[in-house]
Design an enzyme around this catalytic site. Structure first.
Site, PDB file in Angstrom:
ATOM      1  N   GLU A  73       0.527  -6.781   6.145  1.00  0.00           N
ATOM      2  CA  GLU A  73       1.968  -6.591   5.985  1.00  0.00           C
ATOM      3  C   GLU A  73       2.717  -7.887   6.281  1.00  0.00           C
ATOM      4  O   GLU A  73       2.570  -8.462   7.365  1.00  0.00           O
ATOM      5  CB  GLU A  73       2.426  -5.492   6.945  1.00  0.00           C
ATOM      6  CG  GLU A  73       1.631  -4.205   6.808  1.00  0.00           C
ATOM      7  CD  GLU A  73       1.724  -3.300   8.013  1.00  0.00           C
ATOM      8  OE1 GLU A  73       2.788  -3.324   8.694  1.00  0.00           O
ATOM      9  OE2 GLU A  73       0.740  -2.583   8.307  1.00  0.00           O
ATOM     10  N   ARG A  80      12.753   3.267   3.621  1.00  0.00           N
ATOM     11  CA  ARG A  80      11.686   3.802   2.752  1.00  0.00           C
ATOM     12  C   ARG A  80      11.869   5.278   2.414  1.00  0.00           C
ATOM     13  O   ARG A  80      11.163   5.810   1.580  1.00  0.00           O
ATOM     14  CB  ARG A  80      10.312   3.574   3.373  1.00  0.00           C
ATOM     15  CG  ARG A  80      10.118   4.267   4.720  1.00  0.00           C
ATOM     16  CD  ARG A  80       8.705   4.055   5.234  1.00  0.00           C
ATOM     17  NE  ARG A  80       8.551   4.568   6.600  1.00  0.00           N
ATOM     18  CZ  ARG A  80       7.374   4.760   7.174  1.00  0.00           C
ATOM     19  NH1 ARG A  80       6.265   4.456   6.533  1.00  0.00           N
ATOM     20  NH2 ARG A  80       7.311   5.216   8.412  1.00  0.00           N
ATOM     21  N   HIS A 112       5.084  -3.276   4.012  1.00  0.00           N
ATOM     22  CA  HIS A 112       3.944  -2.662   4.707  1.00  0.00           C
ATOM     23  C   HIS A 112       2.848  -2.286   3.693  1.00  0.00           C
ATOM     24  O   HIS A 112       2.497  -1.112   3.546  1.00  0.00           O
ATOM     25  CB  HIS A 112       4.475  -1.399   5.399  1.00  0.00           C
ATOM     26  CG  HIS A 112       3.551  -0.736   6.370  1.00  0.00           C
ATOM     27  ND1 HIS A 112       2.315  -0.232   6.031  1.00  0.00           N
ATOM     28  CD2 HIS A 112       3.709  -0.452   7.689  1.00  0.00           C
ATOM     29  CE1 HIS A 112       1.755   0.329   7.087  1.00  0.00           C
ATOM     30  NE2 HIS A 112       2.569   0.211   8.089  1.00  0.00           N
ATOM     31  N   ARG A 155       2.369   7.705   1.521  1.00  0.00           N
ATOM     32  CA  ARG A 155       1.200   7.061   2.144  1.00  0.00           C
ATOM     33  C   ARG A 155       0.550   6.114   1.149  1.00  0.00           C
ATOM     34  O   ARG A 155      -0.221   6.523   0.257  1.00  0.00           O
ATOM     35  CB  ARG A 155       0.191   8.117   2.598  1.00  0.00           C
ATOM     36  CG  ARG A 155      -1.038   7.522   3.300  1.00  0.00           C
ATOM     37  CD  ARG A 155      -0.721   6.803   4.567  1.00  0.00           C
ATOM     38  NE  ARG A 155      -0.138   7.696   5.566  1.00  0.00           N
ATOM     39  CZ  ARG A 155       0.616   7.291   6.580  1.00  0.00           C
ATOM     40  NH1 ARG A 155       0.900   6.004   6.713  1.00  0.00           N
ATOM     41  NH2 ARG A 155       1.111   8.155   7.443  1.00  0.00           N
ATOM     42  N   ASP A 178      -4.816  -2.722  14.867  1.00  0.00           N
ATOM     43  CA  ASP A 178      -3.356  -2.655  14.654  1.00  0.00           C
ATOM     44  C   ASP A 178      -2.754  -3.849  15.382  1.00  0.00           C
ATOM     45  O   ASP A 178      -2.516  -3.824  16.576  1.00  0.00           O
ATOM     46  CB  ASP A 178      -2.818  -1.342  15.232  1.00  0.00           C
ATOM     47  CG  ASP A 178      -1.401  -1.050  14.752  1.00  0.00           C
ATOM     48  OD1 ASP A 178      -0.933   0.087  14.974  1.00  0.00           O
ATOM     49  OD2 ASP A 178      -0.777  -1.961  14.160  1.00  0.00           O
TER      50      ASP A 178
HETATM   51  O1  TA6 Z   1       1.911  -1.329  10.604  1.00  0.00           O
HETATM   52  C1  TA6 Z   1       0.992  -0.562  11.339  1.00  0.00           C
HETATM   53  C2  TA6 Z   1       1.709   0.684  11.844  1.00  0.00           C
HETATM   54  O2  TA6 Z   1       2.828   0.336  12.618  1.00  0.00           O
HETATM   55  C3  TA6 Z   1       0.703   1.542  12.600  1.00  0.00           C
HETATM   56  O3  TA6 Z   1       0.963   1.513  13.999  1.00  0.00           O
HETATM   57  C4  TA6 Z   1       0.884   2.925  11.982  1.00  0.00           C
HETATM   58  O4  TA6 Z   1       1.923   3.622  12.639  1.00  0.00           O
HETATM   59  C5  TA6 Z   1       1.244   2.530  10.555  1.00  0.00           C
HETATM   60  O5  TA6 Z   1       2.182   1.471  10.729  1.00  0.00           O
HETATM   61  C6  TA6 Z   1       1.718   3.636   9.663  1.00  0.00           C
HETATM   62  O6  TA6 Z   1       2.978   4.079  10.043  1.00  0.00           O
HETATM   63  P1  TA6 Z   1       3.636   5.315   9.210  1.00  0.00           P
HETATM   64  O7  TA6 Z   1       4.966   5.528   9.871  1.00  0.00           O
HETATM   65  O8  TA6 Z   1       3.754   4.879   7.792  1.00  0.00           O
HETATM   66  O9  TA6 Z   1       2.657   6.441   9.359  1.00  0.00           O
END
Ligand code: TA6
Length: 307
Positions: A279, A101, A171, A75, A215
């Protein structure tokens, strides 16, 4: 010699780059040069954090509750989303944002540049899972250049005899003082798909401020973005090339609590208040066809200045 000792013997750079493992066996490259510090987890080719020496706080945010365990997404940092962005088109059981990842990458090169920056090259290591989820011959590499700025080059090569289509993103989570005190500039006038409103298509008017879950996938834009952070009195500049989408995300409180790994933040008000994702991607309308034998690059450069 253990694999870690071998890695350090081959690719460490005295005084600026060394490798360490955590208790779960994840390996990290730790960079500390005259211009900045950074930590890169070999799993995912994942820049976990980056802090120029001019800054009292990291520019790339990582949750204090992040899990660093094999096969688990981290995270924070700059997760590599590849070879798809978001949920897989047809396979609900495949990992969100692709597998890159959460699989191992190997270090292929390290260099101390004349500029004083440190450069690290990593390549994704294919395995049964990747071949089952991605039946194309390909190579994915990332070049990380750590200094006063952070440069990331994500390089996709099609090794096969037929074209394939990828969705991809860096991201990246940026550290801010407080989500209610930042403004994101650069996307004015751009079309976006609003994931909070079932992908409704809208057009951005003015700068972006945040007062709830946000988002959005901005499409057909190669624009440079700037995070104006009144809290930390700095601007973070996000320059890119080879990317036609920019995704902007804050989970806000309900989503953050459900996720459970955003941590309390330095203020104790929730780590989600101290990050915003901007991102650089090729997603949705902007997925990319990589012709047989060709290479595609998604490049970003992050820099920071007083505000
Ligand atoms: O980029 C935004 C997103 O697609 C959100 O919808 C949320 O799901 C975020 O990515 C985090 O995703 P993750 O799979 O890392 O929890």
């Amino acid at each position: 010699m253990t694999p870690l000792e071998h890695l350090n013997a081959r690719l460490s750079i005295p005084g600026q780059l060394g490798f360490r493992a955590n208790a779960e066996g994840l390996v990290f490259a730790e960079i500390d040069n005259a211009q900045a510090t950074a930590s890169i987890c070999l799993q995912g080719g994942h820049v976990v954090t980056w802090q120029p020496k001019t800054e009292a706080r990291p520019v790339i945010w990582v949750s204090s509750a992040a899990k660093f365990a094999p096969g688990k997404s981290i995270r924070g940092g700059a997760p590599v989303c590849w070879p798809w962005f978001g949920p897989h088109e047809t396979e609900a059981g495949f990992p969100a944002h692709g597998y890159a990842r959460t699989v191992n990458w190997e270090v292929t090169d390290s260099r101390a540049l004349d500029s004083g920056e440190t450069e690290l090259a990593l390549a994704l290591v294919e395995n049964e899972q990747t071949r089952a989820q991605w039946p194309h011959r390909s190579r994915l590499e990332i070049l990380v250049t750590v200094g006063r700025s952070l440069k990331l080059n994500l390089i996709t090569t099609n090794l096969g005899d037929h074209d394939f289509v990828i969705g991809e993103a860096l991201h990246t989570y940026f550290e801010i003082g407080d989500i209610a005190e930042v403004r994101l500039l650069g996307l004015e006038g751009c079309e976006y798909l609003d994931k909070v409103e079932n992908f409704a298509r809208k057009r951005q008017e003015g700068g972006i401020t945040f007062s709830g879950e946000t988002d959005r996938v901005y499409v057909n834009t190669g624009a440079e973005c700037v995070i104006e952070d009144a809290g930390l009195r700095r601007r973070i500049r996000i320059a890119k090339s080879g990317s036609q989408s920019t995704v902007v995300w804050t989970p806000w409180v309900e989503k953050a609590e459900k996720m459970g790994d955003m941590g309390p933040g330095t203020s104790g008000q929730g780590g989600w208040r101290e990050m915003v994702c901007v991102e650089s991607a090729n997603a949705l309308d902007n997925r990319v066809t990589v012709p047989a034998g060709q290479t595609r690059r998604l490049n970003v450069e992050y820099s920071v200045e007083p505000f």
